[in-house]
Write a protein that holds these residues in place. Structure first.
Motif, PDB file in Angstrom:
ATOM      1  N   HIS A 149       0.834  -1.217   0.022  1.00 32.89           N
ATOM      2  CA  HIS A 149      -0.018  -0.066  -0.035  1.00 32.89           C
ATOM      3  C   HIS A 149       0.878   1.193  -0.116  1.00 32.89           C
ATOM      4  O   HIS A 149       0.507   2.264  -0.661  1.00 32.89           O
ATOM      5  CB  HIS A 149      -0.770  -0.046   1.366  1.00 32.89           C
ATOM      6  N   GLU A 150       2.054   1.224   0.789  1.00 31.14           N
ATOM      7  CA  GLU A 150       2.902   2.473   0.935  1.00 31.14           C
ATOM      8  C   GLU A 150       3.180   2.834  -0.580  1.00 31.14           C
ATOM      9  O   GLU A 150       3.587   4.064  -0.862  1.00 31.14           O
ATOM     10  CB  GLU A 150       3.956   2.265   1.688  1.00 31.14           C
ATOM     11  N   ASP A 194       2.454   5.559  -3.459  1.00 39.01           N
ATOM     12  CA  ASP A 194       2.929   6.972  -3.492  1.00 39.01           C
ATOM     13  C   ASP A 194       3.999   7.107  -4.618  1.00 39.01           C
ATOM     14  O   ASP A 194       4.627   8.015  -4.589  1.00 39.01           O
ATOM     15  CB  ASP A 194       3.425   7.419  -2.172  1.00 39.01           C
ATOM     16  N   ILE A 200      -6.574   2.384   3.351  1.00 41.18           N
ATOM     17  CA  ILE A 200      -6.858   3.440   2.359  1.00 41.18           C
ATOM     18  C   ILE A 200      -7.349   4.644   3.164  1.00 41.18           C
ATOM     19  O   ILE A 200      -7.095   5.649   2.763  1.00 41.18           O
ATOM     20  CB  ILE A 200      -7.866   2.852   1.335  1.00 41.18           C
ATOM     21  N   HIS A 233      -6.637   5.405   6.065  1.00 46.15           N
ATOM     22  CA  HIS A 233      -5.591   6.340   7.008  1.00 46.15           C
ATOM     23  C   HIS A 233      -4.643   7.329   5.677  1.00 46.15           C
ATOM     24  O   HIS A 233      -4.391   8.231   6.242  1.00 46.15           O
ATOM     25  CB  HIS A 233      -4.534   5.282   7.365  1.00 46.15           C
ATOM     26  N   THR A 234      -4.687   6.739   4.474  1.00 46.64           N
ATOM     27  CA  THR A 234      -4.172   7.410   3.632  1.00 46.64           C
ATOM     28  C   THR A 234      -4.936   8.757   3.219  1.00 46.64           C
ATOM     29  O   THR A 234      -4.286   9.974   3.091  1.00 46.64           O
ATOM     30  CB  THR A 234      -3.721   6.849   2.347  1.00 46.64           C
ATOM     31  N   LYS A 276      -4.481  11.510   6.050  1.00 48.16           N
ATOM     32  CA  LYS A 276      -3.479  12.279   6.026  1.00 48.16           C
ATOM     33  C   LYS A 276      -3.618  13.276   4.756  1.00 48.16           C
ATOM     34  O   LYS A 276      -3.056  14.382   5.008  1.00 48.16           O
ATOM     35  CB  LYS A 276      -2.155  11.253   5.544  1.00 48.16           C
ATOM     36  N   HIS A 298      -0.468  12.792  -1.972  1.00 43.85           N
ATOM     37  CA  HIS A 298      -0.160  11.849  -2.029  1.00 43.85           C
ATOM     38  C   HIS A 298      -0.547  11.337  -3.780  1.00 43.85           C
ATOM     39  O   HIS A 298      -1.672  11.498  -4.229  1.00 43.85           O
ATOM     40  CB  HIS A 298      -1.109  10.810  -1.212  1.00 43.85           C
ATOM     41  N   VAL A 345      -3.750   8.481  -4.702  1.00 48.94           N
ATOM     42  CA  VAL A 345      -5.125   8.790  -4.369  1.00 48.94           C
ATOM     43  C   VAL A 345      -6.188   8.485  -5.376  1.00 48.94           C
ATOM     44  O   VAL A 345      -7.215   7.529  -5.255  1.00 48.94           O
ATOM     45  CB  VAL A 345      -5.441  10.290  -3.913  1.00 48.94           C
TER      46      VAL A 345
END
Length: 308
Positions: free
Chosen positions: A184-185, A188, A220, A222-223, A226, A234, A237
């Motif tokens: 997931h990270e 970006d 998702i 949490h992203t 942010k 990001h 998205v």
């Protein structure tokens, strides 16, 4: 030839000669501290198709282990070894296409280790503040220099995830929350080709590994938090919203409260962020999917969007 053509089709912005387009120079290496320069030659192993069927599983394992070696594509060193690894990656993808039960339980850890060694890395640091927002069409994306290897690794892992030979009840010990969080990270990433692969793979993981579904939705969310509350930029998205569009479409009726809360807390506030233009189309599609599920949510969407 079919495999090579498939790989080329997935690289939408290549030239006709199949060469990678010239990338905009980056300010630093995208491999970060994970770069492991190889001092010994890439191992010369026999071709899988030339080995007796009974010996292929062990040779397959050795090739997976060899492909865990990561090269630095910011330099011109180890060119022969880089090409040897690329050809080995192509070979193992071809092998899984033509072999039944090659993803048995004894090899799953080797598969996940090889994939992780290649794709999990430090992404280049950049300005994430709202002051850095510009028109996406005004600048070219920074393309990943290691893409000649990364692309085939992603293709290989996609074949693993969708394979009928992979039992999710067994594979969930290897494709676990920690692995999915690292995956997931990577959304970006500056490279749109990488984000497109990640979108396809994470969507397939969501569909196959039911035990991971709630965790993926939380990641998702949490992203998005942010982006909403910390005013961060990001790159992924839009791709994450595309995955959500399909997820929302599959929600059972009546909608659970947690799904409605996701819309209210994580999706509606996205309409007010500075970078909305980059993903407005995907966000609108998600809203439309919610309204199709429950027409009464249209009032919440309009009212909350106006108040957020």
């Amino acid at each position: 030839m079919k495999l090579i053509q498939t790989v080329k089709r997935r690289m939408g912005n290549e030239g006709e000669d199949g060469n990678e387009p010239v990338a905009k120079p980056s300010s630093g290496s995208t491999r970060g501290p994970n770069v492991r320069q190889v001092e010994t030659p890439f191992p010369a192993l026999p071709m899988l198709r030339d080995e007796p069927p009974g010996d292929r599983a062990e040779l397959f394992r050795k090739k997976l282990e060899a492909c865990r070696r990561v090269f630095d594509f910011s330099t011109e060193t180890f060119q022969k070894d880089k090409e040897a690894k690329r050809l080995t990656l192509l070979e193992i993808v071809e092998h899984v296409n033509n072999t039944r039960n090659c993803f048995n339980e004894s090899l799953m850890q080797d598969v996940v280790d090889m994939v992780g060694a290649n794709i999990f890395r430090a992404l280049p640091a950049k300005d994430r503040s709202v002051m850095s927002i510009s028109d996406p069409e005004d600048e070219e994306p920074t393309l990943e220099k290691a893409w000649p290897h990364l692309q085939i690794v992603y293709e290989f892992f996609l074949r693993f995830v969708v394979s009928n030979d992979v039992d999710p009840k067994v594979a969930k010990r290897f494709v676990n929350q920690n692995f999915v969080l690292k995956l997931h990270e990577l959304f970006d990433s500056d490279d749109p080709r990488e984000r497109d692969y990640l979108k396809t793979i994470l969507h397939r993981v969501y569909g196959k590994f039911m035990a991971l579904r709630a965790f993926i939705r939380r990641a998702i969310q949490h992203t998005f938090f942010k982006v909403i509350f910390e005013c961060e930029i990001h790159n992924g998205v839009g791709e994450l919203l595309e995955i959500l569009g399909s997820i929302i479409n599959g929600f059972a009726l009546p909608l659970k409260e947690e799904h409605k809360d996701f819309m209210t807390r994580a999706l509606i506030p996205l309409h007010k962020v500075k970078s909305l233009a980059a993903f407005h189309q995907q966000l609108s599609y998600c809203m439309a999917q919610y309204v199709e599920k429950d027409h009464r949510l249209a009032y919440d969407i309009v009212f909350c969007s106006d108040q957020s």
